[in-house]
Every structure is written in C-alpha cells, then in structure tokens.
Scaffold this motif. Structure first.
Motif, PDB file in Angstrom:
ATOM      1  N   VAL A 172       0.885  -1.088   0.014  1.00 39.19           N
ATOM      2  CA  VAL A 172      -0.034  -0.102  -0.150  1.00 39.19           C
ATOM      3  C   VAL A 172       0.882   1.200   0.058  1.00 39.19           C
ATOM      4  CG1 VAL A 172      -1.645   1.265   1.373  1.00 39.19           C
ATOM      5  CG2 VAL A 172      -1.799  -1.206   1.196  1.00 39.19           C
ATOM      6  N   TYR A 173       1.961   1.076   0.742  1.00 41.44           N
ATOM      7  CA  TYR A 173       2.773   2.392   1.023  1.00 41.44           C
ATOM      8  C   TYR A 173       3.336   2.801  -0.256  1.00 41.44           C
ATOM      9  CZ  TYR A 173       6.552   5.179   2.927  1.00 41.44           C
ATOM     10  OH  TYR A 173       7.642   6.339   3.217  1.00 41.44           O
ATOM     11  N   ILE A 174       4.054   1.791  -1.040  1.00 43.85           N
ATOM     12  CA  ILE A 174       4.702   1.990  -2.487  1.00 43.85           C
ATOM     13  C   ILE A 174       3.708   2.382  -3.447  1.00 43.85           C
ATOM     14  CG2 ILE A 174       6.038   0.696  -4.321  1.00 43.85           C
ATOM     15  CD1 ILE A 174       7.352  -1.089  -2.045  1.00 43.85           C
ATOM     16  N   ILE A 175       2.551   1.548  -3.391  1.00 42.51           N
ATOM     17  CA  ILE A 175       1.458   1.909  -4.677  1.00 42.51           C
ATOM     18  C   ILE A 175       0.896   3.452  -4.237  1.00 42.51           C
ATOM     19  CG2 ILE A 175      -0.578   1.216  -5.555  1.00 42.51           C
ATOM     20  CD1 ILE A 175       0.113  -1.771  -4.797  1.00 42.51           C
ATOM     21  N   SER A 176       0.716   3.501  -3.060  1.00 40.36           N
ATOM     22  CA  SER A 176       0.251   4.816  -2.859  1.00 40.36           C
ATOM     23  C   SER A 176       1.217   6.112  -3.323  1.00 40.36           C
ATOM     24  CB  SER A 176      -0.230   5.219  -1.472  1.00 40.36           C
ATOM     25  OG  SER A 176      -1.061   4.133  -0.953  1.00 40.36           O
ATOM     26  N   THR A 177       2.404   5.871  -2.955  1.00 42.93           N
ATOM     27  CA  THR A 177       3.359   6.793  -3.196  1.00 42.93           C
ATOM     28  C   THR A 177       3.316   7.003  -4.786  1.00 42.93           C
ATOM     29  OG1 THR A 177       4.712   6.393  -1.086  1.00 42.93           O
ATOM     30  CG2 THR A 177       5.897   7.352  -2.826  1.00 42.93           C
ATOM     31  N   PHE A 178       3.546   5.993  -5.556  1.00 44.13           N
ATOM     32  CA  PHE A 178       3.678   5.922  -6.957  1.00 44.13           C
ATOM     33  C   PHE A 178       2.273   6.592  -7.284  1.00 44.13           C
ATOM     34  CE2 PHE A 178       2.098   4.023 -10.887  1.00 44.13           C
ATOM     35  CZ  PHE A 178       3.102   4.376 -11.708  1.00 44.13           C
ATOM     36  N   ILE A 179       1.255   6.341  -6.948  1.00 46.51           N
ATOM     37  CA  ILE A 179       0.138   7.042  -7.573  1.00 46.51           C
ATOM     38  C   ILE A 179       0.034   8.456  -7.089  1.00 46.51           C
ATOM     39  CG2 ILE A 179      -2.457   7.126  -7.153  1.00 46.51           C
ATOM     40  CD1 ILE A 179      -2.512   4.082  -6.918  1.00 46.51           C
ATOM     41  N   MET A 180       0.154   9.095  -5.949  1.00 45.24           N
ATOM     42  CA  MET A 180       0.243  10.214  -5.631  1.00 45.24           C
ATOM     43  C   MET A 180       1.232  11.096  -6.187  1.00 45.24           C
ATOM     44  SD  MET A 180      -2.416  10.397  -3.699  1.00 45.24           S
ATOM     45  CE  MET A 180      -2.233  12.360  -3.113  1.00 45.24           C
ATOM     46  N   THR A 181       2.528  10.574  -6.398  1.00 46.74           N
ATOM     47  CA  THR A 181       3.456  11.392  -7.099  1.00 46.74           C
ATOM     48  C   THR A 181       3.237  11.738  -8.622  1.00 46.74           C
ATOM     49  OG1 THR A 181       4.951   9.679  -7.028  1.00 46.74           O
ATOM     50  CG2 THR A 181       5.518  10.825  -5.466  1.00 46.74           C
ATOM     51  N   SER A 182       2.543  10.479  -9.113  1.00 50.96           N
ATOM     52  CA  SER A 182       2.276  10.576 -10.368  1.00 50.96           C
ATOM     53  C   SER A 182       1.175  11.526 -10.555  1.00 50.96           C
ATOM     54  CB  SER A 182       1.908   9.150 -11.005  1.00 50.96           C
ATOM     55  OG  SER A 182       2.961   8.191 -11.003  1.00 50.96           O
ATOM     56  N   LEU A 183       0.264  11.584  -9.813  1.00 51.85           N
ATOM     57  CA  LEU A 183      -0.931  12.384  -9.996  1.00 51.85           C
ATOM     58  C   LEU A 183      -0.448  14.003  -9.758  1.00 51.85           C
ATOM     59  CD1 LEU A 183      -3.868  10.872  -7.968  1.00 51.85           C
ATOM     60  CD2 LEU A 183      -3.516  11.059 -10.480  1.00 51.85           C
ATOM     61  N   PHE A 184       0.521  14.235  -8.760  1.00 49.11           N
ATOM     62  CA  PHE A 184       1.088  15.537  -8.832  1.00 49.11           C
ATOM     63  C   PHE A 184       1.692  16.074 -10.213  1.00 49.11           C
ATOM     64  CE2 PHE A 184       2.192  14.797  -4.087  1.00 49.11           C
ATOM     65  CZ  PHE A 184       1.061  15.149  -3.766  1.00 49.11           C
ATOM     66  N   GLY A 185       2.209  15.175 -11.036  1.00 53.53           N
ATOM     67  CA  GLY A 185       2.807  15.571 -12.350  1.00 53.53           C
ATOM     68  C   GLY A 185       1.672  15.544 -13.567  1.00 53.53           C
ATOM     69  N   LEU A 186       0.364  15.326 -13.088  1.00 55.75           N
ATOM     70  CA  LEU A 186      -0.729  15.263 -14.149  1.00 55.75           C
ATOM     71  C   LEU A 186      -0.835  16.444 -15.090  1.00 55.75           C
ATOM     72  CD1 LEU A 186      -3.155  13.297 -14.950  1.00 55.75           C
ATOM     73  CD2 LEU A 186      -4.498  14.521 -13.430  1.00 55.75           C
TER      74      LEU A 186
END
Length: 285
Positions: free
Chosen positions: A116-130
C-alpha cells in the motif's frame, strides 16, 4: 482454513488501525516534501521546454535519489513504530491461534502495508505531475535527451533526479518493476529487524538499529566505498548498479535479489523461532 482466515483478518485489522493513526499525517508531509523537491522541477522543466515527461519518472526519481531514499524508509518506520499492536484483540487472537501464527499475521501485515505504501506513493507522486506529464511507460525526451535543452536550469536539475544510469541501461517499465521489487524487499528487511527486536522486548533498540541502517547506507554510498554493498541501501538503488554508458553492470541486480532473499529468510526464520518466547505482559513495548 479457519486459522488462515483468522491470520488474514487480524493483519487486516492492524492495517485498518494504522490508517486511522494520527501519524498518517507524517506521510502527507512527506508527499508535500516530495512535491517541492521532486515534482516541482519536473513541472517547471516541462513548462520551459514545452515537452511532457512520463509520470512514472517522478516515482523513479524519488526512489533512486540518495537523500529521498533516507526519508522514504524513515517515514515508513515511523508509521509502523507503534506496531505490532498489543491489546485485547491481540490476546484473543493469540489464545486461539498461538504466538507463531501471531507473528505470521504480523509479517503479512508488513507485506500488505509495504504494498500500500509503495503503490500509494507511486500514484500520488504521478498525480502531482498530471498537468504536465503523460501516463506512459517509456522514457520521455525531456529526461533522456536533456542536452537539447541545456539552457533550462530546471532540466539541469533533472540530470540529478533521473540519471543516465537508468534510462541508458533499461526500459522505463523494467526500471519501475525492479525498483518496486527491491524497495519492497528493503522495507521488509527493516520491518523484520524491528519485529525481531520487538519480540525480544527491545522495541526502542530495534527502532534505533533500523534508523542507523537507513542513514549509514547512503553515507557509505556517498564516499563510494565497497563496504556500501554490505548494507541494503546500495542493493536498492539501481543507479549504483550501473555506469552511465557501459552495459556491464557495476554490480548484478540478481546478486541484490539474492542478498535480500537470504537476509529476509534468515530474519523470518528467527522471528518464527523466537515467537513462542515473547511476553505480552512486558510493559516496555
């Protein structure tokens, strides 16, 4: 089958309680920090060059950056520092399944939370660059052909965030999968060390030991000593495995997987062997 279900349910209860812990705000602070020092340079470079970046590049920059790779595991350790939980639910669970199954449930909880920690970090940081990035799994021109945009100071910053040791050596998807797998093994190793100390009634010593390991790894890597390969940080960072241009690796990624597998198995076996000696009545924990 009932016992397996109990083990899984107990690990889910711990996971649920963790997400309702006030320390989860530490993770939100970490995301803000990541935006400021990782995502913002990507967005600014995209504005200045008129080129889009690949959104997964943000996560790869974060998880292969020396100083961020101190913060990433530290936040993880802070979030699990009050676990395993020791309450009435624990006593009921142990009375039904035994201490060894309790330890298995804790290991399962660790794996679930890491994912959950790794996937959440991947999703959130990716969304920041949307706004300026695209969801594609190939290296962008903005990062892999930065020489065309030398006049952009932000692109020069990207040289430090995304090294040629990554995009010159492997496809982005390959790099992403390897990074996630090595990071998962690294966090599992730290968690097992902490849990091993915990069942020996030395929670504080376990936390200090894991923090020391997290800090010492990047320090040894910074001075480029061969002893850095004794610690997990070097095996987690793909940039340390390769030179920028030559195909022959500095160190084999396969050896890093063997390194983690060997240590994680030893730690897991020790945890299960010592589980029966853990005292739930000890108040230090």
């Amino acid at each position: 089958m009932k016992r397996i279900s109990l083990i899984n349910n107990y690990s889910n209860i711990e996971l649920f309680q963790l997400f309702h812990d006030k320390k989860i705000f530490v993770y939100l602070v970490f995301l803000v920090f990541s935006y400021q020092f990782i995502v913002r340079p990507f967005n600014q470079a995209a504005m200045n060059t008129g080129k889009n970046f690949s959104m997964p590049e943000i996560f790869l920059a974060l998880s292969n950056s020396g100083w961020i790779m101190v913060i990433l595991p530290l936040v993880f350790l802070m979030l699990i520092s009050d676990f395993p939980m020791n309450n009435s639910n624990t006593y009921i669970f142990v009375s039904k399944t035994g201490r060894r199954n309790w330890c298995i449930s804790e290991l399962l909880f660790i794996l679930k939370f890491e994912a959950v920690y790794i996937i959440s970090t991947f999703i959130m940081t990716s969304l920041f660059g949307l706004k300026y990035g695209k969801l594609r799994f190939c290296w962008s021109d903005m990062t892999s052909r930065y020489s065309e945009y030398e006049d952009s100071s932000e692109v020069n910053v990207l040289k430090e965030l995304i090294s040629g040791k990554l995009y010159n050596q492997m496809p982005l998807m390959h790099c992403l999968l390897l990074t996630c797998a090595l990071l998962l093994l690294y966090l599992f190793m730290l968690s097992c060390i902490f849990l091993l100390f915990f069942i020996n009634n030395k929670r504080t010593a376990g936390l200090i030991t894991t923090i020391f390991i997290v800090f010492l790894g990047p320090v040894l890597a910074a001075v480029k000593t061969k002893y850095m390969w004794l610690l997990p940080y070097a095996h987690t960072s793909l940039t340390l495995h390769y030179t920028e241009y030559f195909r022959k690796p500095v160190a084999s990624v396969g050896i890093s997987f063997i390194y983690f597998a060997f240590i994680d198995i030893i730690l897991t076996v020790n945890i299960l062997m010592q589980a029966n000696y853990y005292s739930f009545m000890n108040k230090e924990n």
